[in-house]
Scaffold this motif. Structure first.
Motif, PDB file in Angstrom:
ATOM      1  N   ILE A 195      12.081  36.459  65.250  1.00 35.62           N
ATOM      2  CA  ILE A 195      13.253  37.337  65.388  1.00 35.62           C
ATOM      3  C   ILE A 195      14.143  37.227  64.170  1.00 35.62           C
ATOM      4  N   GLN A 196      14.225  36.033  63.597  1.00 35.53           N
ATOM      5  CA  GLN A 196      15.086  35.830  62.435  1.00 35.53           C
ATOM      6  C   GLN A 196      14.482  36.457  61.173  1.00 35.53           C
ATOM      7  N   ALA A 197      13.147  36.404  61.057  1.00 36.51           N
ATOM      8  CA  ALA A 197      12.492  36.879  59.831  1.00 36.51           C
ATOM      9  C   ALA A 197      12.166  38.371  59.868  1.00 36.51           C
ATOM     10  N   ASP A 198      11.751  38.861  61.026  1.00 38.43           N
ATOM     11  CA  ASP A 198      11.300  40.259  61.115  1.00 38.43           C
ATOM     12  C   ASP A 198      12.481  41.189  61.405  1.00 38.43           C
ATOM     13  N   THR A 199      13.326  41.366  60.394  1.00 38.39           N
ATOM     14  CA  THR A 199      14.526  42.198  60.560  1.00 38.39           C
ATOM     15  C   THR A 199      14.492  43.463  59.716  1.00 38.39           C
ATOM     16  N   ASN A 200      13.578  43.524  58.757  1.00 40.79           N
ATOM     17  CA  ASN A 200      13.510  44.675  57.854  1.00 40.79           C
ATOM     18  C   ASN A 200      12.808  45.846  58.542  1.00 40.79           C
ATOM     19  N   ARG A 201      13.566  46.862  58.883  1.00 36.52           N
ATOM     20  CA  ARG A 201      12.987  47.984  59.635  1.00 36.52           C
ATOM     21  C   ARG A 201      12.236  48.977  58.754  1.00 36.52           C
ATOM     22  N   ALA A 202      12.168  48.700  57.479  1.00 31.41           N
ATOM     23  CA  ALA A 202      11.320  49.504  56.605  1.00 31.41           C
ATOM     24  C   ALA A 202       9.944  48.866  56.459  1.00 31.41           C
ATOM     25  N   ALA A 203       9.765  47.678  57.050  1.00 27.00           N
ATOM     26  CA  ALA A 203       8.499  46.953  56.965  1.00 27.00           C
ATOM     27  C   ALA A 203       7.539  47.415  58.061  1.00 27.00           C
ATOM     28  N   LYS A 204       6.315  46.872  58.025  1.00 27.61           N
ATOM     29  CA  LYS A 204       5.305  47.230  59.028  1.00 27.61           C
ATOM     30  C   LYS A 204       5.692  46.720  60.410  1.00 27.61           C
ATOM     31  N   ALA A 205       6.374  45.559  60.460  1.00 32.45           N
ATOM     32  CA  ALA A 205       6.717  44.940  61.746  1.00 32.45           C
ATOM     33  C   ALA A 205       8.176  44.514  61.747  1.00 32.45           C
ATOM     34  N   PHE A 206       8.825  44.696  62.892  1.00 37.84           N
ATOM     35  CA  PHE A 206      10.226  44.295  63.011  1.00 37.84           C
ATOM     36  C   PHE A 206      10.616  44.205  64.483  1.00 37.84           C
ATOM     37  N   PHE A 207      11.705  43.488  64.751  1.00 41.38           N
ATOM     38  CA  PHE A 207      12.233  43.350  66.105  1.00 41.38           C
ATOM     39  C   PHE A 207      13.394  44.316  66.322  1.00 41.38           C
ATOM     40  N   VAL A 208      13.523  44.788  67.562  1.00 37.63           N
ATOM     41  CA  VAL A 208      14.658  45.631  67.964  1.00 37.63           C
ATOM     42  C   VAL A 208      15.303  44.996  69.191  1.00 37.63           C
ATOM     43  N   PRO A 209      16.631  44.788  69.191  1.00 39.49           N
ATOM     44  CA  PRO A 209      17.297  44.169  70.341  1.00 39.49           C
ATOM     45  C   PRO A 209      17.193  45.028  71.595  1.00 39.49           C
ATOM     46  N   LYS A 210      17.144  44.362  72.727  1.00 41.58           N
ATOM     47  CA  LYS A 210      17.062  45.050  74.014  1.00 41.58           C
ATOM     48  C   LYS A 210      18.224  46.016  74.211  1.00 41.58           C
ATOM     49  N   ALA A 211      19.432  45.613  73.819  1.00 43.80           N
ATOM     50  CA  ALA A 211      20.612  46.457  74.024  1.00 43.80           C
ATOM     51  C   ALA A 211      20.471  47.794  73.303  1.00 43.80           C
ATOM     52  N   GLU A 212      19.893  47.777  72.117  1.00 41.87           N
ATOM     53  CA  GLU A 212      19.703  49.018  71.356  1.00 41.87           C
ATOM     54  C   GLU A 212      18.680  49.917  72.036  1.00 41.87           C
ATOM     55  N   ILE A 213      17.619  49.305  72.565  1.00 46.20           N
ATOM     56  CA  ILE A 213      16.601  50.077  73.269  1.00 46.20           C
ATOM     57  C   ILE A 213      17.194  50.721  74.525  1.00 46.20           C
ATOM     58  N   ALA A 214      17.984  49.957  75.276  1.00 42.91           N
ATOM     59  CA  ALA A 214      18.626  50.496  76.481  1.00 42.91           C
ATOM     60  C   ALA A 214      19.569  51.633  76.136  1.00 42.91           C
ATOM     61  N   ALA A 215      20.300  51.496  75.034  1.00 44.15           N
ATOM     62  CA  ALA A 215      21.249  52.540  74.618  1.00 44.15           C
ATOM     63  C   ALA A 215      20.537  53.827  74.231  1.00 44.15           C
ATOM     64  N   ASN A 216      19.258  53.725  73.868  1.00 42.97           N
ATOM     65  CA  ASN A 216      18.457  54.893  73.498  1.00 42.97           C
ATOM     66  C   ASN A 216      17.587  55.380  74.649  1.00 42.97           C
ATOM     67  N   GLY A 217      18.026  55.127  75.880  1.00 42.98           N
ATOM     68  CA  GLY A 217      17.282  55.601  77.042  1.00 42.98           C
ATOM     69  C   GLY A 217      15.930  54.946  77.191  1.00 42.98           C
ATOM     70  N   TYR A 218      15.821  53.700  76.729  1.00 41.49           N
ATOM     71  CA  TYR A 218      14.579  52.918  76.783  1.00 41.49           C
ATOM     72  C   TYR A 218      13.442  53.601  76.012  1.00 41.49           C
ATOM     73  N   ASP A 219      13.810  54.334  74.984  1.00 43.95           N
ATOM     74  CA  ASP A 219      12.822  54.959  74.103  1.00 43.95           C
ATOM     75  C   ASP A 219      12.089  53.860  73.343  1.00 43.95           C
ATOM     76  N   LEU A 220      10.761  53.875  73.390  1.00 46.42           N
ATOM     77  CA  LEU A 220       9.953  52.850  72.732  1.00 46.42           C
ATOM     78  C   LEU A 220       9.155  53.405  71.551  1.00 46.42           C
ATOM     79  N   SER A 221       9.514  54.598  71.107  1.00 46.70           N
ATOM     80  CA  SER A 221       8.842  55.177  69.947  1.00 46.70           C
ATOM     81  C   SER A 221       9.311  54.456  68.693  1.00 46.70           C
ATOM     82  N   ILE A 222       8.387  54.019  67.857  1.00 49.21           N
ATOM     83  CA  ILE A 222       8.753  53.272  66.660  1.00 49.21           C
ATOM     84  C   ILE A 222       9.576  54.117  65.696  1.00 49.21           C
ATOM     85  N   ASN A 223       9.357  55.438  65.721  1.00 51.05           N
ATOM     86  CA  ASN A 223      10.108  56.316  64.823  1.00 51.05           C
ATOM     87  C   ASN A 223      11.595  56.348  65.153  1.00 51.05           C
ATOM     88  N   ARG A 224      11.944  55.961  66.359  1.00 49.87           N
ATOM     89  CA  ARG A 224      13.351  55.908  66.759  1.00 49.87           C
ATOM     90  C   ARG A 224      14.093  54.801  66.009  1.00 49.87           C
TER      91      ARG A 224
END
Length: 264
Positions: A195-224
């Motif tokens: 979680i500490q290292a995978d923060t760059n959202r321009a990279a192949k892999a990254f983490f997204v906080p639960k609160a942000e996902i909930a705020a987006n209607g639980y959208d799980l599309s990576i393009n979001r």
């Protein structure tokens, strides 16, 4: 150790034969309609589920197990199977399920209910976005892998996303071997995810906080959530472009005049 369900006799034979060829002498492949009310009593039976359930199917509502429609009120098979896997897993059991992209961002009540169930009531570990073509020639739709742990008490803090572009085979109907293959990188990054290292959202892999996902209607599309780097492009001024067009027009006119002179 290995179990499988199907209601197609041919698939039952093929599945049993495949397991036997891999050294499993007594495969437990059962003739069963997993989504039907007749088998609603099978629950908390497995520690791991790996599945590629049917896409875009639809069932008669009266035949569907009632405990599944309590989670997702729908007749769509891709959503009902998600609810089924949660029922079949033991507490602490893990699942990795291939779903069509629509499951990730569909706006219907049932789509949102399934995603919310995974995020809020269990632990959604990761979402792997795959390109369209990985299941050709049988299906060309874009798909993803949902990886989750059944807890019944939440546990999702952040969700790991991976953007797969290639799987080592061409993305056309021929599916020929190619050099580009993200799978080794995917496995390595999953093993060492942080979680500490995978923060760059321009990279192949990254983490997204639960609160942000909930705020987006639980959208799980990576393009979001993925950041796309846009390179600045320098264009000539409109005056320069217009001048070039006028010069080109003059050249064309001169060529036409010369051609008329030759033909005249």
């Amino acid at each position: 150790m290995f179990h499988g369900f199907d209601f197609d006799a041919t698939m039952l034979r093929i599945g049993s034969m495949n397991l036997m060829l891999h050294g499993i002498e007594e495969p437990k492949i059962e003739a069963r309609d997993s989504l039907s009310e007749d088998h609603a009593g099978v629950e908390e039976a497995f520690t791991m589920i790996l599945a590629n359930p049917p896409f875009k199917g639809s069932l008669e509502k009266s035949t569907i197990a009632k405990d599944l429609t309590k989670i997702v009120s729908t007749t769509k098979t891709e959503l009902l199977f998600g609810a089924l896997f949660l029922r079949l897993l033991k507490k602490g059991g893990r699942g990795a399920v291939i779903v069509p992209d629509g499951v990730l961002f569909g706006s219907s009540t049932a789509h949102k209910a399934l995603r919310k169930e995974l995020v809020e009531n269990h632990k959604l570990d990761g979402v792997i976005s795959m390109p369209s073509g990985v299941f050709k020639p049988y299906a060309g739709v874009s798909t993803a892998v949902l990886m989750f742990t059944k807890t019944g008490a939440g546990g999702t803090d952040c969700v790991w996303f991976y953007d797969m572009d290639a799987d080592g085979l061409s993305l056309d109907d021929k599916r020929q071997p190619v050099q580009k293959n993200d799978i080794p990188d995917l496995l390595q990054r999953w093993k060492h995810r942080s979680i500490q290292a995978d923060t760059n959202r321009a990279a192949k892999a990254f983490f997204v906080p639960k609160a942000e996902i909930a705020a987006n209607g639980y959208d799980l599309s990576i393009n979001r959530y993925k950041e796309v780097a846009h390179e600045e492009v320098q264009y000539e001024s409109p005056k320069v472009i217009l001048q070039k067009l006028r010069s080109l027009e003059d050249e064309i006119r001169a060529d036409l005049d010369a051609l008329e002179g030759l033909l005249g």
